[in-house]
Design a protein around this motif. Structure first.
Motif, mmCIF file in Angstrom:
data_model
loop_
_atom_site.group_PDB
_atom_site.id
_atom_site.type_symbol
_atom_site.label_atom_id
_atom_site.label_comp_id
_atom_site.label_asym_id
_atom_site.label_seq_id
_atom_site.Cartn_x
_atom_site.Cartn_y
_atom_site.Cartn_z
ATOM 1 N N MET B 17 -72.052 12.215 -44.696
ATOM 2 C CA MET B 17 -73.055 13.291 -44.679
ATOM 3 C C MET B 17 -74.464 12.710 -44.770
ATOM 4 O O MET B 17 -75.396 13.217 -44.141
ATOM 5 C CB MET B 17 -72.799 14.265 -45.828
ATOM 6 N N GLU B 18 -74.612 11.615 -45.525
ATOM 7 C CA GLU B 18 -75.919 10.952 -45.576
ATOM 8 C C GLU B 18 -76.342 10.500 -44.182
ATOM 9 O O GLU B 18 -77.489 10.710 -43.778
ATOM 10 C CB GLU B 18 -75.829 9.699 -46.461
ATOM 11 N N GLU B 19 -75.397 9.909 -43.455
ATOM 12 C CA GLU B 19 -75.710 9.451 -42.093
ATOM 13 C C GLU B 19 -76.030 10.613 -41.186
ATOM 14 O O GLU B 19 -76.879 10.506 -40.294
ATOM 15 C CB GLU B 19 -74.522 8.651 -41.521
ATOM 16 N N MET B 20 -75.387 11.757 -41.413
ATOM 17 C CA MET B 20 -75.692 12.948 -40.604
ATOM 18 C C MET B 20 -77.117 13.423 -40.878
ATOM 19 O O MET B 20 -77.834 13.847 -39.970
ATOM 20 C CB MET B 20 -74.697 14.071 -40.918
ATOM 21 N N SER B 80 -75.865 9.160 -31.954
ATOM 22 C CA SER B 80 -74.951 10.293 -32.067
ATOM 23 C C SER B 80 -73.506 9.834 -31.884
ATOM 24 O O SER B 80 -72.620 10.222 -32.661
ATOM 25 C CB SER B 80 -75.311 11.326 -31.005
ATOM 26 N N LEU B 81 -73.272 9.002 -30.897
ATOM 27 C CA LEU B 81 -71.912 8.513 -30.652
ATOM 28 C C LEU B 81 -71.461 7.595 -31.784
ATOM 29 O O LEU B 81 -70.293 7.634 -32.204
ATOM 30 C CB LEU B 81 -71.855 7.775 -29.319
ATOM 31 N N LYS B 82 -72.394 6.805 -32.312
ATOM 32 C CA LYS B 82 -72.056 5.926 -33.442
ATOM 33 C C LYS B 82 -71.596 6.765 -34.634
ATOM 34 O O LYS B 82 -70.589 6.462 -35.280
ATOM 35 C CB LYS B 82 -73.284 5.094 -33.791
ATOM 36 N N LEU B 83 -72.319 7.861 -34.898
ATOM 37 C CA LEU B 83 -71.962 8.726 -36.015
ATOM 38 C C LEU B 83 -70.635 9.435 -35.752
ATOM 39 O O LEU B 83 -69.820 9.608 -36.649
ATOM 40 C CB LEU B 83 -73.080 9.745 -36.236
ATOM 41 N N LEU B 84 -70.438 9.831 -34.508
ATOM 42 C CA LEU B 84 -69.192 10.519 -34.158
ATOM 43 C C LEU B 84 -67.981 9.642 -34.459
ATOM 44 O O LEU B 84 -66.995 10.092 -35.052
ATOM 45 C CB LEU B 84 -69.222 10.889 -32.674
ATOM 46 N N TYR B 85 -68.061 8.379 -34.092
ATOM 47 C CA TYR B 85 -66.946 7.475 -34.352
ATOM 48 C C TYR B 85 -66.841 7.128 -35.840
ATOM 49 O O TYR B 85 -65.757 6.871 -36.359
ATOM 50 C CB TYR B 85 -67.064 6.218 -33.484
ATOM 51 N N LEU B 86 -67.975 7.150 -36.526
ATOM 52 C CA LEU B 86 -67.944 6.895 -37.969
ATOM 53 C C LEU B 86 -67.179 7.986 -38.701
ATOM 54 O O LEU B 86 -66.459 7.717 -39.665
ATOM 55 C CB LEU B 86 -69.378 6.818 -38.512
ATOM 56 N N GLN B 181 -56.553 15.428 -39.178
ATOM 57 C CA GLN B 181 -56.823 14.455 -40.242
ATOM 58 C C GLN B 181 -58.319 14.356 -40.501
ATOM 59 O O GLN B 181 -59.123 14.311 -39.570
ATOM 60 C CB GLN B 181 -56.286 13.094 -39.803
ATOM 61 N N LEU B 182 -58.683 14.321 -41.781
ATOM 62 C CA LEU B 182 -60.073 14.172 -42.191
ATOM 63 C C LEU B 182 -60.178 12.988 -43.137
ATOM 64 O O LEU B 182 -59.295 12.781 -43.965
ATOM 65 C CB LEU B 182 -60.519 15.411 -42.982
ATOM 66 N N ALA B 183 -61.295 12.273 -43.052
ATOM 67 C CA ALA B 183 -61.556 11.203 -44.010
ATOM 68 C C ALA B 183 -62.595 11.714 -44.998
ATOM 69 O O ALA B 183 -63.656 12.175 -44.597
ATOM 70 C CB ALA B 183 -62.066 9.972 -43.291
ATOM 71 N N LEU B 184 -62.283 11.630 -46.270
ATOM 72 C CA LEU B 184 -63.160 12.193 -47.303
ATOM 73 C C LEU B 184 -63.458 11.113 -48.333
ATOM 74 O O LEU B 184 -62.564 10.386 -48.753
ATOM 75 C CB LEU B 184 -62.437 13.388 -47.961
ATOM 76 N N GLN B 185 -64.715 11.017 -48.728
ATOM 77 C CA GLN B 185 -65.077 10.129 -49.828
ATOM 78 C C GLN B 185 -66.274 10.719 -50.554
ATOM 79 O O GLN B 185 -67.344 10.849 -49.981
ATOM 80 C CB GLN B 185 -65.428 8.728 -49.320
#
Lengths: 87, 239
Positions: B17-20, B80-86, B181-185
């Protein structure tokens, strides 16, 4: 006739007024918009990044958790004063 | 949660979310540049009295205003694509939980180490305590350890729902017959709220999500409490 001044006025621009007007104001527009963009970056974007860095630099999970717990935020960990009341 | 009259994004509680938020600032820079350029150009053109009635084309300016927008699009698209893959990256998750959407509540399953399942219903107005948020509180919250990589498997039992937590930058459709699937931290402790984000019937607005991010020891204590035989009946749990 003797009192006509010897010097001449500079010749005014006769052609291409629109183009020269557009070129001048195009450059001003570019400088203005880049200035506002830089101002946003310096006033909003960079301070926000720094704020997050500083927040997490000395972030103490246990200290923050204890403070929130005592404020009654969590359901899974109730504050000590609530448990004392129950006792 | 969002505060009244809030315009901006919520404070981030996860690295994604910070990166967003940083990406949003990046795109805002581009938008401000374009808006100021257009605004000034409009002012100048409206107030100008010059006319050139034989002006038909300008090859240089036409090339410039084709190439520069293409460059601007690349400047926006690459991060945008970098964030999408992140957002899709799942770094060796230490915990997997399942979130199942129903009409109109969520049920959660922690089946990695224990067999914990519970339902999470919205608290009605009459059951709220002082300071609770209307339409956001639930009876049983999702408790997760902080600074831990968690995999969330999202699905639904009836119609399509959507599991959303804005401050963690999470949104995933819960589709019946499909596991998403979601990645959560969670980067910090606290409570994080969300609401169902896919229209699912009459009470679509009344099936919120609440996550409690706590230290690992507290999470383990919560797991022990959930497994306690005496609390089974009051939590609508299944074993």
């Amino acid at each position: 006739m003797a009192d006509v001044p010897a010097g001449r006025l500079p010749k005014p621009q006769m052609r291409g007024l629109l183009i020269s007007h557009l070129k001048r104001h195009g450059a001003i527009a570019l400088v203005f918009s880049m200035g506002v963009t830089l101002a946003y970056k310096l006033a909003v974007a960079d301070p926000r990044k720094r704020h997050y860095e500083e927040f997490y630099k000395n972030y103490d999970v246990k200290r923050e958790f204890e403070a929130m717990k005592e404020a009654g935020i969590f359901n899974c960990a109730r504050p000590s004063w609530e448990q004392a009341e129950e006792d | 949660m969002a505060t009244p009259a809030q315009l901006g994004l919520m404070d981030a509680a996860s690295p994604v979310m910070e990166e967003m938020i940083y990406f949003h600032d990046h795109v805002m820079l581009v938008l401000i540049l374009i808006t100021c350029l257009i605004f000034y150009s409009m002012l100048v053109l409206i107030s100008s009295k010059y006319i050139y009635r034989f002006l038909t084309d300008g090859h240089v300016i036409e090339t410039v205003w084709t190439v520069i927008p293409a460059i601007i699009l690349v400047v926006v698209a690459l991060p945008s694509l970098k964030l999408l893959y992140l957002t899709d990256e799942l770094d060796n998750p230490q915990l997997t939980i399942k979130s199942v959407g129903h009409q109109w509540y969520w049920s959660y399953e922690y089946t990695d180490y224990y067999d914990i399942e519970f339902d999470s219903y919205m608290l009605p107005l009459g059951d709220l305590s002082k300071g609770d948020a209307r339409l956001l509180e639930v009876d049983n919250r999702v408790v997760l350890p902080v600074d831990t990589s968690v995999r969330v498997l999202v699905t639904a039992a009836d119609v399509i729902h959507s599991w959303t937590v804005p401050s963690l930058g999470l949104k995933m459709d819960a589709v019946p017959g499909r596991l998403n699937q979601l990645a959560l931290q969670c980067s910090r402790v606290g409570t994080f709220y969300g609401q169902c984000s896919e229209i699912c019937g009459a009470n679509h607005s009344f099936m919120p999500i609440v996550i409690e991010a706590v230290p690992v020891e507290v999470f383990e204590g919560w797991c022990d409490m959930m497994l306690d035989e005496e609390s089974l009946g009051s939590l609508n749990m299944k074993r």
